[in-house]
Every structure is written in structure tokens, then in C-alpha cells.
Design an enzyme around this catalytic site. Structure first.
Site, PDB file in Angstrom:
ATOM      1  N   TRP A 177       0.860  -1.185   0.000  1.00  0.00           N
ATOM      2  CA  TRP A 177       0.000   0.000   0.000  1.00  0.00           C
ATOM      3  C   TRP A 177       0.894   1.232   0.000  1.00  0.00           C
ATOM      4  O   TRP A 177       1.858   1.300   0.761  1.00  0.00           O
ATOM      5  CB  TRP A 177      -0.921   0.050   1.231  1.00  0.00           C
ATOM      6  CG  TRP A 177      -1.615   1.373   1.298  1.00  0.00           C
ATOM      7  CD1 TRP A 177      -2.592   1.833   0.472  1.00  0.00           C
ATOM      8  CD2 TRP A 177      -1.318   2.456   2.196  1.00  0.00           C
ATOM      9  NE1 TRP A 177      -2.935   3.129   0.798  1.00  0.00           N
ATOM     10  CE2 TRP A 177      -2.171   3.533   1.849  1.00  0.00           C
ATOM     11  CE3 TRP A 177      -0.417   2.621   3.261  1.00  0.00           C
ATOM     12  CZ2 TRP A 177      -2.155   4.749   2.523  1.00  0.00           C
ATOM     13  CZ3 TRP A 177      -0.403   3.841   3.929  1.00  0.00           C
ATOM     14  CH2 TRP A 177      -1.266   4.888   3.568  1.00  0.00           C
ATOM     15  N   GLU A 218      -2.946  -2.940  -2.584  1.00  0.00           N
ATOM     16  CA  GLU A 218      -4.113  -2.394  -1.866  1.00  0.00           C
ATOM     17  C   GLU A 218      -4.475  -1.016  -2.408  1.00  0.00           C
ATOM     18  O   GLU A 218      -3.705  -0.072  -2.283  1.00  0.00           O
ATOM     19  CB  GLU A 218      -3.795  -2.300  -0.366  1.00  0.00           C
ATOM     20  CG  GLU A 218      -4.919  -1.698   0.473  1.00  0.00           C
ATOM     21  CD  GLU A 218      -4.556  -1.549   1.952  1.00  0.00           C
ATOM     22  OE1 GLU A 218      -3.364  -1.706   2.300  1.00  0.00           O
ATOM     23  OE2 GLU A 218      -5.459  -1.268   2.749  1.00  0.00           O
ATOM     24  N   LYS A 220      -6.982   2.472  -2.918  1.00  0.00           N
ATOM     25  CA  LYS A 220      -7.633   3.400  -1.987  1.00  0.00           C
ATOM     26  C   LYS A 220      -8.283   4.519  -2.782  1.00  0.00           C
ATOM     27  O   LYS A 220      -7.782   4.883  -3.841  1.00  0.00           O
ATOM     28  CB  LYS A 220      -6.566   3.954  -1.042  1.00  0.00           C
ATOM     29  CG  LYS A 220      -7.091   4.791   0.080  1.00  0.00           C
ATOM     30  CD  LYS A 220      -6.045   4.928   1.174  1.00  0.00           C
ATOM     31  CE  LYS A 220      -6.553   5.847   2.252  1.00  0.00           C
ATOM     32  NZ  LYS A 220      -5.692   5.860   3.429  1.00  0.00           N
ATOM     33  N   ASP A 251      -9.529  -3.279   1.149  1.00  0.00           N
ATOM     34  CA  ASP A 251      -9.702  -2.723   2.488  1.00  0.00           C
ATOM     35  C   ASP A 251     -11.084  -2.090   2.496  1.00  0.00           C
ATOM     36  O   ASP A 251     -11.375  -1.221   1.660  1.00  0.00           O
ATOM     37  CB  ASP A 251      -8.592  -1.688   2.747  1.00  0.00           C
ATOM     38  CG  ASP A 251      -8.694  -1.025   4.119  1.00  0.00           C
ATOM     39  OD1 ASP A 251      -9.801  -0.602   4.499  1.00  0.00           O
ATOM     40  OD2 ASP A 251      -7.654  -0.900   4.800  1.00  0.00           O
ATOM     41  N   HIS A 254     -11.726   1.649   2.065  1.00  0.00           N
ATOM     42  CA  HIS A 254     -11.094   2.335   0.938  1.00  0.00           C
ATOM     43  C   HIS A 254     -11.980   2.577  -0.275  1.00  0.00           C
ATOM     44  O   HIS A 254     -11.483   2.776  -1.378  1.00  0.00           O
ATOM     45  CB  HIS A 254      -9.851   1.552   0.496  1.00  0.00           C
ATOM     46  CG  HIS A 254      -8.721   1.673   1.466  1.00  0.00           C
ATOM     47  ND1 HIS A 254      -7.450   1.261   1.181  1.00  0.00           N
ATOM     48  CD2 HIS A 254      -8.661   2.203   2.717  1.00  0.00           C
ATOM     49  CE1 HIS A 254      -6.666   1.495   2.215  1.00  0.00           C
ATOM     50  NE2 HIS A 254      -7.394   2.061   3.151  1.00  0.00           N
ATOM     51  N   HIS A 278      -8.351  -6.335   4.103  1.00  0.00           N
ATOM     52  CA  HIS A 278      -8.088  -5.573   5.314  1.00  0.00           C
ATOM     53  C   HIS A 278      -9.451  -5.267   5.882  1.00  0.00           C
ATOM     54  O   HIS A 278     -10.203  -4.480   5.301  1.00  0.00           O
ATOM     55  CB  HIS A 278      -7.363  -4.256   5.006  1.00  0.00           C
ATOM     56  CG  HIS A 278      -5.881  -4.366   5.116  1.00  0.00           C
ATOM     57  ND1 HIS A 278      -5.050  -3.294   4.934  1.00  0.00           N
ATOM     58  CD2 HIS A 278      -5.083  -5.416   5.416  1.00  0.00           C
ATOM     59  CE1 HIS A 278      -3.794  -3.688   5.098  1.00  0.00           C
ATOM     60  NE2 HIS A 278      -3.793  -4.978   5.389  1.00  0.00           N
ATOM     61  N   ASP A 286     -12.316   6.763   5.775  1.00  0.00           N
ATOM     62  CA  ASP A 286     -11.431   5.646   6.090  1.00  0.00           C
ATOM     63  C   ASP A 286     -10.826   5.833   7.478  1.00  0.00           C
ATOM     64  O   ASP A 286      -9.624   5.947   7.644  1.00  0.00           O
ATOM     65  CB  ASP A 286     -10.333   5.585   5.014  1.00  0.00           C
ATOM     66  CG  ASP A 286      -9.356   4.445   5.262  1.00  0.00           C
ATOM     67  OD1 ASP A 286      -9.784   3.408   5.783  1.00  0.00           O
ATOM     68  OD2 ASP A 286      -8.170   4.610   4.940  1.00  0.00           O
ATOM     69  N   ASP A 288     -10.672   3.908  10.090  1.00  0.00           N
ATOM     70  CA  ASP A 288     -10.046   2.754  10.750  1.00  0.00           C
ATOM     71  C   ASP A 288     -10.481   2.571  12.191  1.00  0.00           C
ATOM     72  O   ASP A 288      -9.664   2.300  13.066  1.00  0.00           O
ATOM     73  CB  ASP A 288      -8.505   2.829  10.641  1.00  0.00           C
ATOM     74  CG  ASP A 288      -8.037   2.502   9.226  1.00  0.00           C
ATOM     75  OD1 ASP A 288      -8.404   1.439   8.710  1.00  0.00           O
ATOM     76  OD2 ASP A 288      -7.296   3.319   8.630  1.00  0.00           O
ATOM     77  N   ASP A 318      -7.213  -4.393  10.006  1.00  0.00           N
ATOM     78  CA  ASP A 318      -6.512  -3.114   9.838  1.00  0.00           C
ATOM     79  C   ASP A 318      -7.320  -1.990  10.474  1.00  0.00           C
ATOM     80  O   ASP A 318      -8.182  -1.406   9.824  1.00  0.00           O
ATOM     81  CB  ASP A 318      -6.280  -2.833   8.340  1.00  0.00           C
ATOM     82  CG  ASP A 318      -5.495  -1.548   8.122  1.00  0.00           C
ATOM     83  OD1 ASP A 318      -4.902  -1.031   9.082  1.00  0.00           O
ATOM     84  OD2 ASP A 318      -5.483  -1.049   6.974  1.00  0.00           O
TER      85      ASP A 318
END
Ligand code: RNT
Ligand code: ZN
Length: 408
Positions: A177, A218, A220, A251, A254, A278, A286, A288, A318
């Protein structure tokens, strides 16, 4: 309670014993970076690259010993098969720069992973928190020295991954990433992508052992400070991965909030042998947040289970929250993933698929609603019991907080 639940599920043609046995063996790769707010051990003191931790809850792991101790404690409270997901910035005792990292800088992690009985180690080159993230670009940089530095870093990581795979006797996923992008309207959207493509070509040409290492990319949609343009976009990486026989990593933070990774998994399974994940929880962006047992997580787990893809979908976590006890964050998220997998396993998917094919959408809807109130909790408790755990991980974490974290 469990025996009653077992009978109730049996009415639907669901074998709770088989579900529990299957769940135990589905590996989840747990990110090391929840323990120290993604700072790493190789000299960075702040996060960069469009990702952000917020909060200053006391007790963050400040060094390798503290991080190991926290991982050991947190992992001991988690059920199921566990892998450790490391970032290159967690090199131990390295006196060289990231482009020169070697297996020896990660030997201490291998020893630790073996000591606590993990299934394997996964790995990530770290293109953030470093001075060579120049003008917000790494593998797509127009500065040839910078671009080369990061190419060499990724190649070094592939060789370290081979070492992990050999030592742990388990394939290592290397996920690439990069934070590369622009805050405002760019003048050229193509050339940076061509440079990224060239960089990836150079990395993959290093001659790594494909029987030991799986490479993923990955994508995004955007990051903080990189709102207008992301070099490694979804279309870019999906095409790159398809043409170069590597893996896509999805992810679920993303994408646009109305796009669902649960729907992307089967789309990719139609073309790829493997899909990496992820798992995170994006709140409005995003962000997280800690993964919780929510609807989209359940849908993701269903796509893995009902498509018989527990060997094909590589599940990694993640998320990072510095606002609450970090061990509790770790365990809560990992358990949520496990709950979602169990929830998906406790379903007669063959019957539901048949209803869909017969176009009996009435029964399909009713049946799907029925599943939601079956005694899932009793089976979850039984699973934890068999893993020598209980739902009460917090008491143990509070004790650790008092005895260890509060002294830091
Ligand atoms: C960032 C990506 C990336 C990182 C980790 C630390 O948006 O999700 O996977 O979170 O590599
Ligand atoms: Zn991610």
C-alpha cells in the site's frame, strides 16, 4: 443453553459442531500496528501518508519489548487461528535504512511468533513515516532516487517474506500500500500511474519465491491531505493484479461509503484464486475504527463462507484507535471478525441458494430474517469455552492495565 441452540439450528439443517470445528481453523492475520498507534520501531515519531490515529489513551507500547508483551497478552484472549501481520517499520535494531532491511532485522519477531504459537507471519513494506516520502510520493515519485529507494525497499521486503515463510512453514502475504496522491486537482493523472506500474514491474522481477510469497496490492479512494487523486486507485490495481497474476487486497475503508466490499469479494473470486482483505470500520471516511459485529462485516463473512472460500480469502485486520485501551481494541475487533465468521457458518446456505434459484424470494426473505434471532450467542459462548476463553476479556485487560500499562 448450547444444547438447546444446537437443536434449534438443527431444525434449519445447520450443524453447530461442524461450524465450531471449521471456525477454529480459519486464520485471521492480526495487525501489529494497533499496539503502538502505527508508529513503528524504526525511528518515526509521527504517522504520515493520509492515515491518522487519534486519541492519547495512556499505555501505548513504546518499544519492542512492550509491544511484544501487549501482543502476547492480547492474543492470549483471542480465539481461533492467529497470524501476525507486521509492517517493515517494525524492524528490530536496524541501523541501516529501509531499502537495506534484511531477515536478521526480523528474526526476533520470528522467535516471538514461534514462542506464542502463531500460524504464520504476513508482511507490509512501509512507505510512510519516512523522509523519503517526498512530496507525498513513493513508488510513483518523479525523483528517480526516491522511486528506486522504495523499489529496493519492496524487494527487500519480498526477501524478508521468503524468510518468514520458510521459518514459519506458512506462506507470507506481502501487501503493498502506498500513500501516493495529491491534495488538489492534478495536472497529470496518467504519468504517476505509469511510474507506479514500472516500479511494481521492477519489484516483481526481483525473482522472489512464488511458492512462499503472495504479493497483493491495496487500492484506496483517498486519504487525508490526498483528497483529489490517489495514484494506486482501484481500477489501476485490479488491472495490474489481473495482468501480472498477483493478488488484490480489498480494504473495506477504501471505497465510497455506498460501495460494499462484501459484493466485491465474489466479483473477484470469479477471476482470482485468492483475494486478500483488510477488515476495518470506516465511520464516514477511512477512519479505521475498531471492527465491530455489524451488518457489513456479517455480509463479508457470508461471502467468504458460502462461496467455500475460507482458503481463498486471506483475512487481515486493519484498524487503530488510540482513544481506548489498545488491547481491548485489538481483542474486540478480532472477536468481531470471529463472530461474523461463526454467524456465517451457522446458516444453511445451500437451502438459501436454492430458494434464490427457484425465485422463491418470499421464503428467502422470511428465512433470512429467521436466522437473525436464532440463539447465536449460545454457540459463540460454547466456542469460547472450548478455546478456554470467556466473553469477559475486559477484566483481564483491566488487570494488565493496572499492573503493566499504567506504569509506562
Ligand atoms: C491505509 C491502508 C494501509 C494501512 C496499514 C498501516 O489506508 O489501509 O493498509 O492502514 O498499512
Ligand atoms: Zn488497509
Amino acid at each position: 443453553m448450547y444444547n438447546l441452540a444446537k437443536k434449534e439450528y438443527a431444525v434449519y439443517g445447520v450443524d453447530t459442531e461442524a461450524a465450531i470445528a471449521k471456525l477454529k481453523d480459519i486464520p485471521v492475520s492480526i495487525h501489529c500496528w494497533q499496539g503502538d498507534d502505527v508508529i513503528g520501531l524504526d525511528g518515526s515519531d509521527a504517522l504520515s501518508g493520509g492515515i491518522q490515529t487519534t486519541g492519547n489513551y495512556p499505555g501505548r507500547a513504546r518499544n519492542f519489548e512492550e509491544l511484544k508483551a501487549d501482543i502476547k497478552k492480547a492474543f492470549s484472549l483471542m480465539p481461533g487461528t492467529k497470524r501476525l501481520n507486521l509492517h517493515a517499520s517494525y524492524a528490530v535494531g536496524a541501523t541501516v535504512d529501509r531499502d537495506k532491511y534484511e531477515p536478521k532485522h526480523f528474526k526476533a519477531w520470528v522467535d516471538f511468533a514461534k514462542e506464542i504459537g502463531l500460524q504464520g507471519i504476513d508482511f507490509n513494506p512501509t512507505m510512510f513515516g519516512h523522509k523519503n516520502m517526498k512530496d507525498g510520493l513513493s513508488l510513483s515519485s518523479p525523483d528517480e532516487n526516491i522511486r528506486k529507494f522504495w523499489v529496493n525497499h519492496c524487494i527487500a521486503c519480498l526477501h524478508i517474506a521468503e524468510y518468514f515463510a520458510t521459518e514459519m512453514n506458512s506462506r507470507c502475504l506481502v501487501n503493498i500500500w502506498i500513500p501516493d496522491g495529491y491534495k488538489d486537482v492534478p495536472a497529470d493523472r496518467l504519468t504517476p500511474r505509469l511510474r507506479l506500474k514500472a516500479s511494481l514491474d521492477e519489484i516483481l522481477a526481483c525473482g522472489y519465491d512464488k511458492s512462499k510469497v503472495i504479493v497483493a496490492v491495496e487500492s484506496k479512494v483517498f486519504g487525508i491531505g490526498v483528497e483529489s487523486y490517489t495514484v494506486g486507485s482501484n481500477e489501476f490495481y485490479q488491472n495490474y493484479a489481473a495482468k501480472n497474476d498477483i493478488c488484490c487486497l480489498l480494504d473495506n475503508g477504501h471505497y465510497h461509503p455506498l460501495e460494499y466490499v462484501s459484493d466485491k469479494i465474489p466479483a473477484l473470486l470469479a477471476f482470482y484464486d485468492r483475494v486478500a482483505l483488510h477488515v476495518t470500520r470506516g465511520v464516514r471516511w477511512d477512519s479505521d475504527h475498531v471492527v465491530l459485529f455489524e451488518d457489513e462485516l456479517k455480509e463479508i463473512a457470508k461471502e467468504i463462507v458460502r462461496n467455500d472460500a475460507t482458503d481463498k480469502v486471506l483475512i487481515g485486520l486493519d484498524y487503530f484507535d488510540a482513544n481506548i485501551n489498545r488491547l481491548s481494541a485489538w481483542v474486540t475487533g478480532q472477536m468481531a471478525m470471529q463472530k461474523a465468521l461463526l454467524y456465517a457458518l451457522l446458516c444453511n446456505h445451500a437451502e438459501l441458494k436454492e430458494l434464490q434459484d427457484k425465485a422463491d424470494f418470499t421464503t428467502l426473505m422470511v428465512r433470512q430474517e429467521e436466522y437473525k434471532t436464532l440463539p447465536f450467542g449460545a454457540v459463540w459462548k460454547e466456542y469460547l469455552k472450548r478455546e478456554n476463553l470467556t466473553e469477559d476479556y475486559l477484566t483481564e485487560i483491566r488487570k494488565y492495565e493496572k499492573e503493566v500499562l499504567s506504569r509506562r
